[in-house]
Design an enzyme around this catalytic site. Structure first.
Site, mmCIF file in Angstrom:
data_model
loop_
_atom_site.group_PDB
_atom_site.id
_atom_site.type_symbol
_atom_site.label_atom_id
_atom_site.label_comp_id
_atom_site.label_asym_id
_atom_site.label_seq_id
_atom_site.Cartn_x
_atom_site.Cartn_y
_atom_site.Cartn_z
ATOM 1 N N CYS A 1 45.952 51.899 24.911
ATOM 2 C CA CYS A 1 45.052 51.378 25.930
ATOM 3 C C CYS A 1 43.968 50.491 25.306
ATOM 4 O O CYS A 1 44.269 49.393 24.862
ATOM 5 C CB CYS A 1 44.456 52.531 26.735
ATOM 6 S SG CYS A 1 43.845 52.023 28.360
ATOM 7 N N HIS B 1 49.273 55.111 28.648
ATOM 8 C CA HIS B 1 48.884 56.429 28.156
ATOM 9 C C HIS B 1 50.117 57.316 27.916
ATOM 10 O O HIS B 1 50.604 57.956 28.847
ATOM 11 C CB HIS B 1 47.966 57.113 29.171
ATOM 12 C CG HIS B 1 46.607 56.520 29.267
ATOM 13 N ND1 HIS B 1 45.454 57.248 29.076
ATOM 14 C CD2 HIS B 1 46.198 55.251 29.522
ATOM 15 C CE1 HIS B 1 44.396 56.461 29.215
ATOM 16 N NE2 HIS B 1 44.839 55.238 29.489
ATOM 17 N N GLU C 1 50.321 60.136 26.542
ATOM 18 C CA GLU C 1 50.068 61.576 26.715
ATOM 19 C C GLU C 1 50.350 62.002 28.152
ATOM 20 O O GLU C 1 50.528 63.201 28.423
ATOM 21 C CB GLU C 1 48.629 61.914 26.327
ATOM 22 C CG GLU C 1 47.577 61.680 27.373
ATOM 23 C CD GLU C 1 47.292 60.217 27.619
ATOM 24 O OE1 GLU C 1 46.771 59.883 28.705
ATOM 25 O OE2 GLU C 1 47.595 59.380 26.746
#
Length: 408
Positions: free
Chosen positions: A266, A358, A360
């Site tokens: 990001c 992202h 995650e």
């Protein structure tokens, strides 16, 4: 932001005012008072707790496009950071009851606790369509007594608020001192994470790959990073304009010059682009949500990914190109399929890569989780190459010493 406490949703009036004069009247939600920020929309139909606690949303008033928000309440397991970071919150139909066995508070109670001014009961679809057309813009939510302020005064306050472009917000969300999350997988070594607004799920994923994760303040120098003897460096997500983060870009160039493996996500992708010598620009309305399609150019695979970014890197989508700052060949590795925005960069001559989204996936699909494995493998390969280089150097030194002795 000015707030006053409230203990229930109530029916106090509230108004959303955009910088172009657009007004939407609704009901107060969360804390009462005034809040100002950039109004953006997030398209996820779930995961509002992770959204609210994502530090990347600092300075932004977030509108949820999903109409019904709050039905699962808030719990102690899903926060991505120590508090709610959004500047304000816009929902259409907040749930009146909480229905989830993990919940220990309602969303409204948590907004009040953290002083987050919100508004409900407005046509969020109309606001979203307006932002998609006119672009993200400054706005303000005025609730409680502030809802009765003169309309011209409300608009004046909105237009006096700082624009997102040019803002460096990393210091507001970063840790003030180093913190360590020990490896839970087979240990690889120390990883330096520059905290620009990192999420807890990111740290957990890195620790699971075998890294002792050292979370460092955003003001850290290369000497601070080198002091932990890292095997690699990671730049996190975060809020603000990448063009306003010259210090972090300069440190990253020192990281790349030292040959340390690098992974950025990001904001870390945007700063990697700048370190390579590329430019960045502000998107019209950004990408925010957990349903963004991205093409992995290496495999041809389409991933559904979690995003939160209002800026992007300028780079040619096709083929490789030379880094303007001398880091060899670079290619765009991932592309957003909605608008062809650069969603990843890969250096071909140094051990470094990044993605704009992202991996995650908190909240969101897990299509991109493999990127943490890719990073761990990159670091292992770098360690093996360094070991081999040291062994060859030792052999050369030994051969030179033996040859010298024989000649005598």
């Amino acid at each position: 932001m000015t707030t006053s406490p409230s203990t229930n949703q109530g029916h106090d009036s509230a108004v959303l005012v955009l910088e172009d004069g657009t007004r939407h009247v609704g009901r107060a939600y969360g804390a009462r008072g005034t809040t100002l920020g950039e109004v953006v929309f997030a398209t996820g139909m779930s995961g509002y707790q992770e959204t609210l606690t994502d530090p990347s949303y600092a300075g932004q008033i977030v509108l949820q496009t999903a109409p019904h928000i709050g039905n699962t309440g808030m719990n102690d397991e899903d926060p991505e950071s120590r508090r709610i970071w959004v500047a304000g919150y816009i929902v259409r139909d907040p749930s009146r009851v909480v229905s989830n066995w993990r919940a220990n508070a309602s969303l409204d109670e948590t907004l009040v606790r953290d002083g987050i001014v919100g508004i409900s009961g407005i046509d969020t679809r109309a606001v979203t369509r307006h932002i998609r057309s006119a672009g993200s813009m400054r706005g303000g939510i005025f609730s409680g007594a502030d809802a009765a302020l003169d309309a011209d005064e409300q608009l004046r306050r909105v237009n006096e608020a700082p624009e997102m472009a040019g803002q460096n917000l990393s210091a507001a969300v970063s840790v003030s001192s180093a913190q360590v999350t020990p490896a839970t997988g087979e240990r690889i070594g120390n990883l330096a994470v520059l905290d620009l607004g990192v999420k807890q799920s990111t740290l957990d994923n890195l620790a699971a790959r075998g890294f002792d994760v050292h979370v460092l303040p955003q003001s850290s120098t290369f000497a601070d990073i080198a002091a932990i003897e890292p095997v690699a460096v990671f730049y996190s997500n975060g809020p603000g304009d990448p063009s306003a983060s010259d210090a972090q870009v300069a440190v990253l160039r020192e990281v790349l010059d030292a040959g340390l493996p690098y992974f950025g996500i990001c904001f870390g992708n945007q700063l990697f682009g700048r370190a390579l010598g590329l430019g960045t620009y502000k998107l019209t309305f950004g990408h925010r949500g957990i349903n963004q399609p991205v093409l992995d150019k290496a495999t041809g695979r389409v991933e559904i990914t979690a995003h939160n970014h209002g800026f992007a890197v300028e780079a040619p989508i096709e083929g490789s190109f030379d880094s303007p700052h001398g880091y060899g060949k670079v290619e765009v590795s991932h592309v957003g399929l909605n608008d062809q925005v650069v969603e990843g960069l890969r250096a071909l001559d140094i051990p470094a890569f990044s993605v704009q989204y992202h991996p995650e996936a908190a909240a969101g699909p897990h299509d991109a989780n493999y990127l943490f494995d890719r990073f761990a493998e990159l670091v292992r390969q770098d360690q093996a190459a360094r070991l081999l280089s040291e062994e060859r150097s030792d052999e050369t030194k030994h051969a030179t010493t033996t040859s010298t002795k024989d000649s005598k």
